[in-house]
Write a protein that holds these residues in place. Structure first.
Motif, short mmCIF file in Angstrom:
data_model
loop_
_atom_site.label_atom_id
_atom_site.label_comp_id
_atom_site.label_asym_id
_atom_site.label_seq_id
_atom_site.Cartn_x
_atom_site.Cartn_y
_atom_site.Cartn_z
N VAL A 51 0.87 -1.18 0.00
CA VAL A 51 0.00 0.00 0.00
C VAL A 51 0.90 1.22 0.00
O VAL A 51 1.27 1.76 1.04
N ASP A 52 1.29 1.64 -1.19
CA ASP A 52 2.29 2.70 -1.27
C ASP A 52 2.09 3.69 -2.39
O ASP A 52 2.93 4.54 -2.61
N LYS A 53 0.99 3.65 -3.09
CA LYS A 53 0.71 4.62 -4.14
C LYS A 53 0.05 5.82 -3.48
O LYS A 53 -1.00 5.71 -2.86
N ARG A 54 0.64 7.00 -3.62
CA ARG A 54 0.15 8.19 -2.93
C ARG A 54 -0.30 9.24 -3.94
O ARG A 54 0.42 9.53 -4.90
N CYS A 55 -1.46 9.81 -3.69
CA CYS A 55 -1.99 10.91 -4.50
C CYS A 55 -2.22 12.09 -3.56
O CYS A 55 -2.93 11.96 -2.57
N GLN A 56 -1.61 13.21 -3.89
CA GLN A 56 -1.80 14.43 -3.12
C GLN A 56 -2.38 15.50 -4.04
O GLN A 56 -1.87 15.73 -5.13
N LEU A 57 -3.46 16.12 -3.59
CA LEU A 57 -4.11 17.19 -4.34
C LEU A 57 -4.00 18.49 -3.56
O LEU A 57 -4.31 18.53 -2.37
N ALA A 58 -3.54 19.51 -4.21
CA ALA A 58 -3.49 20.86 -3.63
C ALA A 58 -4.45 21.72 -4.43
O ALA A 58 -4.19 22.05 -5.58
N LEU A 59 -5.58 22.06 -3.82
CA LEU A 59 -6.63 22.83 -4.48
C LEU A 59 -6.52 24.28 -4.04
O LEU A 59 -6.72 24.59 -2.87
N GLN A 60 -6.19 25.14 -4.96
CA GLN A 60 -6.09 26.57 -4.64
C GLN A 60 -7.49 27.17 -4.77
O GLN A 60 -8.09 27.12 -5.84
N THR A 61 -7.99 27.71 -3.67
CA THR A 61 -9.34 28.27 -3.68
C THR A 61 -9.27 29.79 -3.68
O THR A 61 -8.26 30.37 -3.31
N GLU A 62 -10.36 30.40 -4.08
CA GLU A 62 -10.45 31.86 -4.12
C GLU A 62 -10.58 32.45 -2.72
O GLU A 62 -10.09 33.53 -2.46
N THR A 63 -11.24 31.73 -1.82
CA THR A 63 -11.57 32.31 -0.52
C THR A 63 -10.75 31.78 0.65
O THR A 63 -10.51 32.49 1.61
N ALA A 64 -10.33 30.51 0.60
CA ALA A 64 -9.72 29.89 1.78
C ALA A 64 -8.27 29.49 1.59
O ALA A 64 -7.74 28.68 2.34
N GLY A 65 -7.61 30.00 0.59
CA GLY A 65 -6.23 29.62 0.36
C GLY A 65 -6.12 28.26 -0.31
O GLY A 65 -6.94 27.90 -1.14
N THR A 66 -5.14 27.47 0.10
CA THR A 66 -4.92 26.17 -0.51
C THR A 66 -5.41 25.07 0.41
O THR A 66 -5.07 25.04 1.59
N VAL A 67 -6.21 24.16 -0.15
CA VAL A 67 -6.69 23.00 0.58
C VAL A 67 -5.91 21.80 0.06
O VAL A 67 -5.90 21.54 -1.15
N VAL A 68 -5.25 21.06 0.95
CA VAL A 68 -4.44 19.91 0.56
C VAL A 68 -5.05 18.64 1.14
O VAL A 68 -5.33 18.58 2.34
N VAL A 69 -5.27 17.66 0.26
CA VAL A 69 -5.74 16.34 0.69
C VAL A 69 -4.85 15.29 0.06
O VAL A 69 -4.28 15.51 -1.02
N SER A 70 -4.72 14.16 0.73
CA SER A 70 -3.91 13.08 0.15
C SER A 70 -4.50 11.74 0.53
O SER A 70 -5.30 11.63 1.47
N SER A 71 -4.09 10.74 -0.21
CA SER A 71 -4.55 9.38 0.04
C SER A 71 -3.46 8.41 -0.39
O SER A 71 -2.74 8.66 -1.36
N THR A 72 -3.34 7.31 0.34
CA THR A 72 -2.40 6.25 0.01
C THR A 72 -3.18 4.96 -0.15
O THR A 72 -4.00 4.62 0.70
N ALA A 73 -2.92 4.25 -1.24
CA ALA A 73 -3.67 3.01 -1.52
C ALA A 73 -2.77 2.03 -2.27
O ALA A 73 -1.61 2.32 -2.58
N ARG A 74 -3.33 0.88 -2.57
CA ARG A 74 -2.58 -0.17 -3.26
C ARG A 74 -2.38 0.14 -4.74
O ARG A 74 -1.36 -0.21 -5.33
#
Length: 111
Positions: A51-74
């Motif tokens: 379980v080592d595939k990682r996806c990180q998303l950095a969403l730049q928003t107009e009002t709240a700055g940058t929202v970062v989420v990530s997930s690791t899966a098979r």
């Protein structure tokens, strides 16, 4: 919306078009809120597997700055789908929060 894609793994780079389509699909209703998304795919353990595939998303928003989420899966697909699900929830909460009426400030006599 601008989608920036980076992959530290050659196999992850093969999913570029598919990932960009998925990002646009998930954020289509919130495009005014998110002008730019940066996607980073990486293989944490290298060729050892697991379980080592990682996806990180950095969403730049107009009002709240940058929202970062990530997930690791098979698999890459699972990691991307899980990260996009988290991003969708975060954006919906952000939109609800910005649309909510501002709370009245407490005055010194209220305390």
């Amino acid at each position: 919306m601008q989608v920036l894609f980076q992959s530290r793994d050659p196999q992850g780079a093969e999913f570029r078009e598919q990932v960009e389509r998925r990002v646009r699909f998930v954020t289509r209703r919130l495009q005014g809120l998110v002008p730019r998304v940066k996607v980073l795919l990486s293989d944490v353990n290298g060729p050892r597997g697991g379980v080592d595939k990682r996806c990180q998303l950095a969403l730049q928003t107009e009002t709240a700055g940058t929202v970062v989420v990530s997930s690791t899966a098979r698999t890459w697909r699972q990691a991307v789908d899980q990260a996009l699900a988290r991003a969708g929830r975060a954006l919906r909460q952000l939109r609800q929060h910005t649309q909510a009426r501002p709370h009245a400030r407490a005055t010194p006599t209220d305390i």
